[in-house]
Design a protein around this motif. Structure first.
Motif, mmCIF file in Angstrom:
data_model
loop_
_atom_site.group_PDB
_atom_site.id
_atom_site.type_symbol
_atom_site.label_atom_id
_atom_site.label_comp_id
_atom_site.label_asym_id
_atom_site.label_seq_id
_atom_site.Cartn_x
_atom_site.Cartn_y
_atom_site.Cartn_z
ATOM 1 N N GLY A 148 -8.801 -12.873 -12.333
ATOM 2 C CA GLY A 148 -7.811 -12.914 -11.271
ATOM 3 C C GLY A 148 -7.819 -11.660 -10.421
ATOM 4 O O GLY A 148 -8.360 -10.616 -10.806
ATOM 5 N N VAL A 149 -7.206 -11.759 -9.244
ATOM 6 C CA VAL A 149 -7.224 -10.686 -8.250
ATOM 7 C C VAL A 149 -5.813 -10.136 -8.053
ATOM 8 O O VAL A 149 -4.852 -10.903 -7.905
ATOM 9 C CB VAL A 149 -7.768 -11.201 -6.903
ATOM 10 N N LEU A 150 -5.691 -8.816 -8.057
ATOM 11 C CA LEU A 150 -4.463 -8.136 -7.662
ATOM 12 C C LEU A 150 -4.680 -7.524 -6.290
ATOM 13 O O LEU A 150 -5.665 -6.801 -6.074
ATOM 14 C CB LEU A 150 -4.105 -7.040 -8.663
ATOM 15 N N ALA A 151 -3.790 -7.817 -5.353
ATOM 16 C CA ALA A 151 -3.852 -7.248 -3.999
ATOM 17 C C ALA A 151 -2.513 -6.632 -3.679
ATOM 18 O O ALA A 151 -1.470 -7.274 -3.847
ATOM 19 C CB ALA A 151 -4.207 -8.318 -2.972
ATOM 20 N N ILE A 152 -2.527 -5.390 -3.223
ATOM 21 C CA ILE A 152 -1.289 -4.697 -2.858
ATOM 22 C C ILE A 152 -1.371 -4.261 -1.403
ATOM 23 O O ILE A 152 -2.444 -3.921 -0.895
ATOM 24 C CB ILE A 152 -1.009 -3.482 -3.767
ATOM 25 N N GLY A 153 -0.247 -4.311 -0.721
ATOM 26 C CA GLY A 153 -0.126 -3.773 0.621
ATOM 27 C C GLY A 153 0.614 -2.445 0.543
ATOM 28 O O GLY A 153 1.819 -2.422 0.302
ATOM 29 N N GLU A 154 -0.092 -1.353 0.698
ATOM 30 C CA GLU A 154 0.503 -0.015 0.621
ATOM 31 C C GLU A 154 -0.210 0.897 1.608
ATOM 32 O O GLU A 154 -1.435 0.915 1.680
ATOM 33 C CB GLU A 154 0.383 0.578 -0.791
ATOM 34 N N GLY A 155 0.566 1.666 2.358
ATOM 35 C CA GLY A 155 -0.015 2.613 3.298
ATOM 36 C C GLY A 155 -0.418 1.935 4.593
ATOM 37 O O GLY A 155 0.062 0.867 4.957
ATOM 38 N N GLY A 156 -1.318 2.563 5.301
ATOM 39 C CA GLY A 156 -1.740 2.079 6.610
ATOM 40 C C GLY A 156 -1.279 3.021 7.705
ATOM 41 O O GLY A 156 -1.055 4.217 7.476
ATOM 42 N N LEU A 157 -1.121 2.497 8.905
ATOM 43 C CA LEU A 157 -0.653 3.273 10.049
ATOM 44 C C LEU A 157 0.770 2.862 10.387
ATOM 45 O O LEU A 157 1.041 1.688 10.610
ATOM 46 C CB LEU A 157 -1.561 3.038 11.261
ATOM 47 N N GLU A 158 1.686 3.819 10.404
ATOM 48 C CA GLU A 158 3.091 3.539 10.679
ATOM 49 C C GLU A 158 3.245 2.868 12.042
ATOM 50 O O GLU A 158 2.583 3.225 13.008
ATOM 51 C CB GLU A 158 3.893 4.837 10.660
ATOM 52 N N MET A 159 4.126 1.871 12.080
ATOM 53 C CA MET A 159 4.325 1.127 13.322
ATOM 54 C C MET A 159 4.929 2.016 14.417
ATOM 55 O O MET A 159 5.844 2.790 14.158
ATOM 56 C CB MET A 159 5.252 -0.070 13.086
ATOM 57 N N ARG A 160 4.385 1.869 15.623
ATOM 58 C CA ARG A 160 4.910 2.559 16.800
ATOM 59 C C ARG A 160 5.428 1.516 17.784
ATOM 60 O O ARG A 160 4.784 0.491 18.008
ATOM 61 C CB ARG A 160 3.827 3.404 17.467
ATOM 62 N N CYS A 161 6.587 1.799 18.374
ATOM 63 C CA CYS A 161 7.254 0.828 19.244
ATOM 64 C C CYS A 161 7.621 1.383 20.612
ATOM 65 O O CYS A 161 7.716 0.617 21.577
ATOM 66 C CB CYS A 161 8.558 0.345 18.598
ATOM 67 N N LEU A 162 7.857 2.686 20.710
ATOM 68 C CA LEU A 162 8.535 3.256 21.873
ATOM 69 C C LEU A 162 7.615 4.073 22.761
ATOM 70 O O LEU A 162 6.680 4.725 22.273
ATOM 71 C CB LEU A 162 9.676 4.177 21.404
ATOM 72 N N PRO A 163 7.888 4.087 24.067
ATOM 73 C CA PRO A 163 7.211 5.047 24.946
ATOM 74 C C PRO A 163 7.560 6.483 24.553
ATOM 75 O O PRO A 163 8.608 6.739 23.935
ATOM 76 C CB PRO A 163 7.762 4.722 26.337
ATOM 77 N N TRP A 164 6.690 7.417 24.922
ATOM 78 C CA TRP A 164 6.920 8.829 24.610
ATOM 79 C C TRP A 164 8.207 9.336 25.250
ATOM 80 O O TRP A 164 8.981 10.049 24.638
ATOM 81 C CB TRP A 164 5.729 9.642 25.102
ATOM 82 N N GLU A 165 8.449 8.922 26.493
ATOM 83 C CA GLU A 165 9.645 9.366 27.227
ATOM 84 C C GLU A 165 10.485 8.145 27.568
ATOM 85 O O GLU A 165 9.980 7.159 28.105
ATOM 86 C CB GLU A 165 9.243 10.118 28.494
ATOM 87 N N LEU A 166 11.771 8.206 27.254
ATOM 88 C CA LEU A 166 12.648 7.041 27.357
ATOM 89 C C LEU A 166 13.716 7.167 28.444
ATOM 90 O O LEU A 166 14.452 6.219 28.687
ATOM 91 C CB LEU A 166 13.333 6.805 26.011
ATOM 92 N N GLY A 167 13.812 8.328 29.055
ATOM 93 C CA GLY A 167 14.829 8.514 30.078
ATOM 94 C C GLY A 167 16.180 8.908 29.523
ATOM 95 O O GLY A 167 17.141 9.090 30.284
ATOM 96 N N VAL A 168 16.276 9.042 28.227
ATOM 97 C CA VAL A 168 17.491 9.511 27.569
ATOM 98 C C VAL A 168 17.061 10.371 26.388
ATOM 99 O O VAL A 168 16.154 10.014 25.640
ATOM 100 C CB VAL A 168 18.379 8.330 27.110
ATOM 101 N N GLY A 169 17.674 11.523 26.261
ATOM 102 C CA GLY A 169 17.277 12.448 25.202
ATOM 103 C C GLY A 169 15.931 13.094 25.475
ATOM 104 O O GLY A 169 15.344 12.947 26.554
ATOM 105 N N ARG A 170 15.425 13.831 24.482
ATOM 106 C CA ARG A 170 14.145 14.535 24.630
ATOM 107 C C ARG A 170 12.976 13.584 24.388
ATOM 108 O O ARG A 170 13.083 12.645 23.597
ATOM 109 C CB ARG A 170 14.065 15.687 23.619
ATOM 110 N N PRO A 171 11.843 13.806 25.059
ATOM 111 C CA PRO A 171 10.652 12.999 24.768
ATOM 112 C C PRO A 171 10.231 13.143 23.306
ATOM 113 O O PRO A 171 10.552 14.131 22.635
ATOM 114 C CB PRO A 171 9.586 13.601 25.704
ATOM 115 N N GLY A 172 9.498 12.145 22.821
ATOM 116 C CA GLY A 172 8.964 12.202 21.462
ATOM 117 C C GLY A 172 9.939 11.775 20.387
ATOM 118 O O GLY A 172 9.770 12.130 19.215
#
Length: 290
Positions: A148-172
Motif C-alpha cells: 500500500g501507498v502512504l501519501a502526505i500533503g505537507e509543505g510547498g509554497l505558501e499561498m499568495r493572494c494580495l498585491p504588494w500595495e493595497l492603497g491602505v496601510g504600508r506595502p507588503g
C-alpha cells in the motif's frame, strides 16, 4: 470530540474556509488523485486521515467510480467536518463506491484498530499538528496493507493572494502576515503536548517510517486575477483568519489596515477588488510499504 483539537485550533469554525479552499484547489489536485489511485489494485480501500471538509476524498471517489469502484474511509476528529465530508463524498460516489465515516485522531496510537487495512492512505496538512510527527507517520504506515501507498500533503509554497500595495496601510502586508504566521507555527508546534523535533525532511521521514520508493512532487494552485466571486470571498476569509491567529505579531498600522480591508461596508473592502489572485503550490510526498 469537540471542535477544538489537541493543538487548540477550532476546526469546526473554519468549515466555510475549508469548503472554499477545496473548490479552488480541486483543479490542481484532481491529477494528484488520478496519479495515486492509478497505482492501486482493483476496488481499493482509500483512507483519508484528517479529511476536513472532504475535498480530496471527493476527487478520490470520482477516480474510484471511473475505475470500477472501491471504498473511501473518512477519518476526522471534528464531528462537524466529518459530517460535511461524508455529505460531499456521498454526493459523487455513486453505487460502486462505499463511503465510511469514522471519528478518529492521528494523535491516537490506537487509530489502527479503528480503520480497515488500506491500499492508499492520504493525510494532508495533518501530520504537523501531531506532537511526534515521526510517530504519526509510523501510525499512518501501519494502516497500510503490504504494497500500500502512504501519501502526505505537507509543505510547498505558501499561498499568495494580495498585491504588494493595497492603497491602505504600508506595502507588503501579505509578506508580514506570512512571516508572522511562521512565528505562530513555531509556537504552535512547541506548545503541542509531546512535541518532538524532526530535524529532517518529509522524504527521509517516510523512509524512517518503513516505506520505500519514496518520491515527492508538486501541485500548482494558480487562479490569476481578476478572479471569481469565490476567490474574493476566500481571500477575505483567509486574510481575516491569518490576522486572527497572528495579530499579536502585527503592529497597530497593520491591524488597522486589515480591519479596513475586511470591512464589507468600507471603501477598502477586499471583496470589491478585481486584482486578487491565488498562487502557490502543494507538496506531496509518498512511499510504498514493503
Amino acid at each position: 470530540m469537540a471542535g477544538h483539537s489537541h493543538d487548540d485550533i477550532d476546526w469546526a469554525d473554519r468549515l466555510a474556509q475549508l469548503r472554499m479552499a477545496d473548490t479552488l484547489d480541486a483543479g490542481a489536485l484532481a491529477p494528484v488523485a488520478r496519479r495515486l489511485v492509478g497505482r492501486l489494485p482493483e476496488r481499493p480501500v482509500v483512507v483519508d486521515v484528517g479529511c476536513g471538509a472532504g475535498g480530496m476524498s471527493v476527487l478520490f471517489a470520482r477516480e474510484l467510480a471511473r475505475g470500477g469502484g472501491g471504498t473511501v474511509v473518512l477519518v476526522d476528529a471534528t464531528p462537524e467536518l466529518l459530517a460535511e465530508a461524508r455529505r460531499a463524498v456521498s454526493g459523487v460516489a455513486g453505487e460502486t463506491v462505499e463511503v465510511v465515516g469514522l471519528t478518529g485522531d492521528l494523535a491516537d496510537p490506537g487509530l489502527g484498530g479503528q480503520v480497515p487495512a488500506a491500499d492508499l492512505v492520504w493525510a494532508s496538512g495533518v501530520v504537523h499538528h501531531v506532537g511526534d510527527q515521526q510517530a504519526a507517520l509510523r501510525t499512518l504506515a501501519g494502516l497500510l496493507q503490504p504494497g500500500g501507498v502512504l501519501a502526505i500533503g505537507e509543505g510547498g509554497l505558501e499561498m499568495r493572494c494580495l498585491p504588494w500595495e493595497l492603497g491602505v496601510g504600508r506595502p507588503g502586508l501579505e509578506q508580514r502576515l506570512l512571516a508572522a504566521r511562521g512565528a505562530w507555527f513555531a509556537r504552535m508546534r512547541a506548545g503541542i503536548r509531546g512535541s518532538v523535533a524532526m530535524p529532517y525532511g518529509w522524504p527521509r521521514a517516510l523512509r524512517e517510517a518503513g516505506l520505500e520508493d519514496v518520491e515527492s512532487f508538486g501541485a500548482l494552485i494558480d487562479h490569476p486575477m481578476p478572479g471569481s466571486d469565490l476567490l474574493r470571498e476566500y481571500v477575505v476569509h483567509r486574510v481575516g483568519w491569518l490576522a486572527g491567529s497572528v495579530g499579536e505579531w502585527l503592529d497597530d498600522d497593520d491591524r488597522a489596515a486589515i480591519a479596513a480591508l475586511t470591512d464589507p461596508d468600507g471603501p477598502d473592502f477586499l471583496g470589491k477588488r478585481d486584482d486578487l489572485s491565488l498562487f502557490g503550490a502543494k507538496a506531496i510526498h509518498c512511499g510504498r510499504l514493503r
